[in-house]
Design an enzyme around this catalytic site. Sequence first.
Site, PDB file in Angstrom:
ATOM      1  N   ASP A  27      47.569  33.516  35.167  1.00 33.69           N
ATOM      2  CA  ASP A  27      47.774  34.964  35.062  1.00 33.69           C
ATOM      3  C   ASP A  27      48.579  35.263  33.802  1.00 33.69           C
ATOM      4  OD1 ASP A  27      48.258  37.646  35.441  1.00 33.69           O
ATOM      5  OD2 ASP A  27      49.840  37.318  36.944  1.00 33.69           O
ATOM      6  N   ASN A  29      49.386  38.452  32.602  1.00 34.72           N
ATOM      7  CA  ASN A  29      50.121  39.724  32.518  1.00 34.72           C
ATOM      8  C   ASN A  29      50.978  40.032  33.744  1.00 34.72           C
ATOM      9  OD1 ASN A  29      48.077  40.177  34.278  1.00 34.72           O
ATOM     10  ND2 ASN A  29      47.359  42.089  33.362  1.00 34.72           N
ATOM     11  N   ASP A  31      50.362  40.403  36.921  1.00 34.64           N
ATOM     12  CA  ASP A  31      49.915  41.194  38.080  1.00 34.64           C
ATOM     13  C   ASP A  31      49.542  40.302  39.267  1.00 34.64           C
ATOM     14  OD1 ASP A  31      47.531  40.120  37.275  1.00 34.64           O
ATOM     15  OD2 ASP A  31      46.448  42.024  37.113  1.00 34.64           O
ATOM     16  N   ASP A  35      43.404  35.686  34.880  1.00 32.24           N
ATOM     17  CA  ASP A  35      42.570  36.524  34.018  1.00 32.24           C
ATOM     18  C   ASP A  35      42.073  35.733  32.805  1.00 32.24           C
ATOM     19  OD1 ASP A  35      44.889  36.519  32.279  1.00 32.24           O
ATOM     20  OD2 ASP A  35      45.754  37.944  33.709  1.00 32.24           O
ATOM     21  N   ASP A 104      28.601  32.648  35.846  1.00 31.96           N
ATOM     22  CA  ASP A 104      28.076  32.611  37.206  1.00 31.96           C
ATOM     23  C   ASP A 104      27.179  33.827  37.391  1.00 31.96           C
ATOM     24  OD1 ASP A 104      27.848  32.049  39.968  1.00 31.96           O
ATOM     25  OD2 ASP A 104      29.933  31.357  40.038  1.00 31.96           O
ATOM     26  N   ASP A 205      23.980  31.515  41.490  1.00 34.86           N
ATOM     27  CA  ASP A 205      24.510  31.606  42.839  1.00 34.86           C
ATOM     28  C   ASP A 205      23.370  31.680  43.867  1.00 34.86           C
ATOM     29  OD1 ASP A 205      26.977  32.156  44.450  1.00 34.86           O
ATOM     30  OD2 ASP A 205      25.906  34.002  44.947  1.00 34.86           O
ATOM     31  N   GLU A 247      22.563  26.718  42.504  1.00 36.87           N
ATOM     32  CA  GLU A 247      23.179  26.411  43.798  1.00 36.87           C
ATOM     33  C   GLU A 247      22.087  26.488  44.866  1.00 36.87           C
ATOM     34  OE1 GLU A 247      26.779  27.913  46.748  1.00 36.87           O
ATOM     35  OE2 GLU A 247      25.539  29.394  45.743  1.00 36.87           O
ATOM     36  N   HIS A 321      34.813  26.189  44.765  1.00 34.58           N
ATOM     37  CA  HIS A 321      35.613  27.282  45.318  1.00 34.58           C
ATOM     38  C   HIS A 321      35.250  27.600  46.766  1.00 34.58           C
ATOM     39  CE1 HIS A 321      31.836  28.914  44.107  1.00 34.58           C
ATOM     40  NE2 HIS A 321      32.081  30.037  44.758  1.00 34.58           N
ATOM     41  N   ASP A 322      34.221  26.964  47.302  1.00 34.00           N
ATOM     42  CA  ASP A 322      33.817  27.202  48.688  1.00 34.00           C
ATOM     43  C   ASP A 322      34.182  26.029  49.604  1.00 34.00           C
ATOM     44  OD1 ASP A 322      32.572  29.645  48.007  1.00 34.00           O
ATOM     45  OD2 ASP A 322      30.684  28.635  47.535  1.00 34.00           O
TER      46      ASP A 322
HETATM   47  C1  GLC Z   1      27.773  31.338  46.970  1.00 32.25           C
HETATM   48  C2  GLC Z   1      29.158  31.375  46.389  1.00 32.25           C
HETATM   49  C3  GLC Z   1      30.096  31.928  47.408  1.00 32.25           C
HETATM   50  C4  GLC Z   1      29.649  33.329  47.740  1.00 32.25           C
HETATM   51  C5  GLC Z   1      28.181  33.363  48.168  1.00 32.25           C
HETATM   52  C6  GLC Z   1      27.647  34.769  48.133  1.00 32.25           C
HETATM   53  O1  GLC Z   1      27.660  30.452  48.023  1.00 32.25           O
HETATM   54  O2  GLC Z   1      29.513  30.105  45.922  1.00 32.25           O
HETATM   55  O3  GLC Z   1      31.423  31.908  46.985  1.00 32.25           O
HETATM   56  O4  GLC Z   1      30.435  33.862  48.768  1.00 32.25           O
HETATM   57  O5  GLC Z   1      27.366  32.622  47.307  1.00 32.25           O
HETATM   58  O6  GLC Z   1      27.519  35.219  46.820  1.00 32.25           O
HETATM   59 CA    CA Z   2      46.437  39.066  35.513  1.00 33.17          CA
END
Ligand code: GLC
Ligand code: CA
Length: 548
Positions: A27, A29, A31, A35, A104, A205, A247, A321-322
């Site tokens: 981050d 700034n 908040d 970013d 993405d 995605d 994906e 991230h999932d």
């Molecule tokens: C993919 C992403 C996930 C998102 C889902 C809907 O699986 O990796 O984070 O919630 O698609 O876009």
């Molecule tokens: Ca920020």
Amino acid sequence: MDREKVTQNKWWKSAVIYQIYPRSFADSNGDGIGDLRGIISKLDYLERLGIDAVWLSPVCKSPQDDNGYDISDYQDIDPMFGTLEDMEELIREAGKRHIRIIMDLVLNHSSDEHRWFQEAKKSRENPYHDYYVWRDGTEGVFPNDMRAAFGGPAWEWVPEVQQYYFHQFSVKQPDLNWENPRLRREIYDMINWWTAKGVGGFRLDVIDQIAKEPDKKITNNGPRLHEFLRELSRETFQKADLVTVGEAWGATIELAKLYSNPDNSELSMVFQFEHIGLDQVEGKEKWDLAPLPFLKLKEVFARWQSGLHGKGWNSLFWNNHDLPRIVSRWGNDGAYRVESAKMLAILLHGLQGTPYIYQGEELGMTNVQYEIEDYRDIETLHLYEERLKKGYSREEVMRSIHARSRDNARTPMQWSDGENGGFTKGTPWIKVNPNYRQINADGQLGDEDSVFSCYKNLIRLRKKYPVFVDGDFQMLLMEDENIFAYTREHEDSRLLVVCNFSGSTVNCPLEEPGASMRLLIGNYREEGPISTLRPYEARMYLSVQREI
Ligand code: GLC
Ligand code: CA
């Protein structure tokens, strides 16, 4: 055969990709939300690690119902992350360090706040109406019983048009209708616009869901999927030297050969999950925890390694991230955190495919065990409510959440032992893992024995020896309950990787590597005999015969 030919000159085959989840990375700034300027400030760190490309989770304009996977303007940056100028600067600054930026692309659905949807729901005659998937009906009677991934029905009623729209994810993520050629054209133009800005590639995605056919209850792998992908690729990706990764939760090896056909007709590679969903009760959800069937894990890797060799290209990953943090999941985040994090890295990076490192994985970051109030993820929060309603006990639900919540991966990056792990000077949008005082980048950069250094060395090795990219694959000791061992051969070099996947010392029946085998990397200081592997011990050897 010369190397260029075998690898078909594709830069992304010897590349290592680093995934950034922007809101949790850095981050700039105060908040509390990461970013683009934060990312720019950490490019030197990424250069030091040695990665070739960054996959940025979505930074486009979004109401953030699903943390950016609900896009309301594909051609603008969310103000929370910065501006289009910041993005251009990021692409430029990364380029100076030979790092490409992969965006993405969320093309299965948009946000309900996207201009297209705002128009679409005005009337059935509106030119944008058909950009989405609608079905007639009467209020209260759903077209069918399909459910959305984040809970509840997959249909939402819109009184203005007296119709339901289809959403595979949240109600704020209406599915786009790929049957409509005008929509497809708009998408291609948007992608070409980003390509012209200098992005290095795209991650697509849930791409296997775009060809849905809700009347037949088909969500992924719809009949027109590969037709759509070929058109998409022809109209966009094939015009530039991009890397593209799809994906695909529902990919089999046969499907993966289509996605990643070396003729480049669809994508560069597939991102499939067969190995990563094994530790759940069969036929149930990821929240239904089961021990990892280790032999099955080996079988899955072996099948994919051989199945795609020469016929396609895979991604190699433990995390994103999932997913929960791998060291907590299949390693040991207590006494053997460092050893097991390195073992998992060595095992994965020796395989064929393009490795992905998810932010913090290179530090051995771990899962968290928060109270429900501290979770932010839409999926986790829905699950909590849904399971309590179904009669699960609170303890049971929290056990699942601690093991599997996507927020395990989304806690802020741990840069230092300073306040908030150096992530922000403000209040972070989600709590920092309290172990940031022990686990952080500052403490690892200069340390040869750190998890960071192990990743750095693995990246360097992959670039140095063609066997990593082109070698074939042979699993050893297939029936062994603790050891994951394999060899890869290419021309006259042979790679041998031996990993103890358990927390005990185990006997290894493999022959001691001969004098021609050199230890490239391991995770214990003193080399011992291969016949006795220490807890989570991993070793990678290479033999290169002298050229004649
Ligand atoms: C993919 C992403 C996930 C998102 C889902 C809907 O699986 O990796 O984070 O919630 O698609 O876009
Ligand atoms: Ca920020």
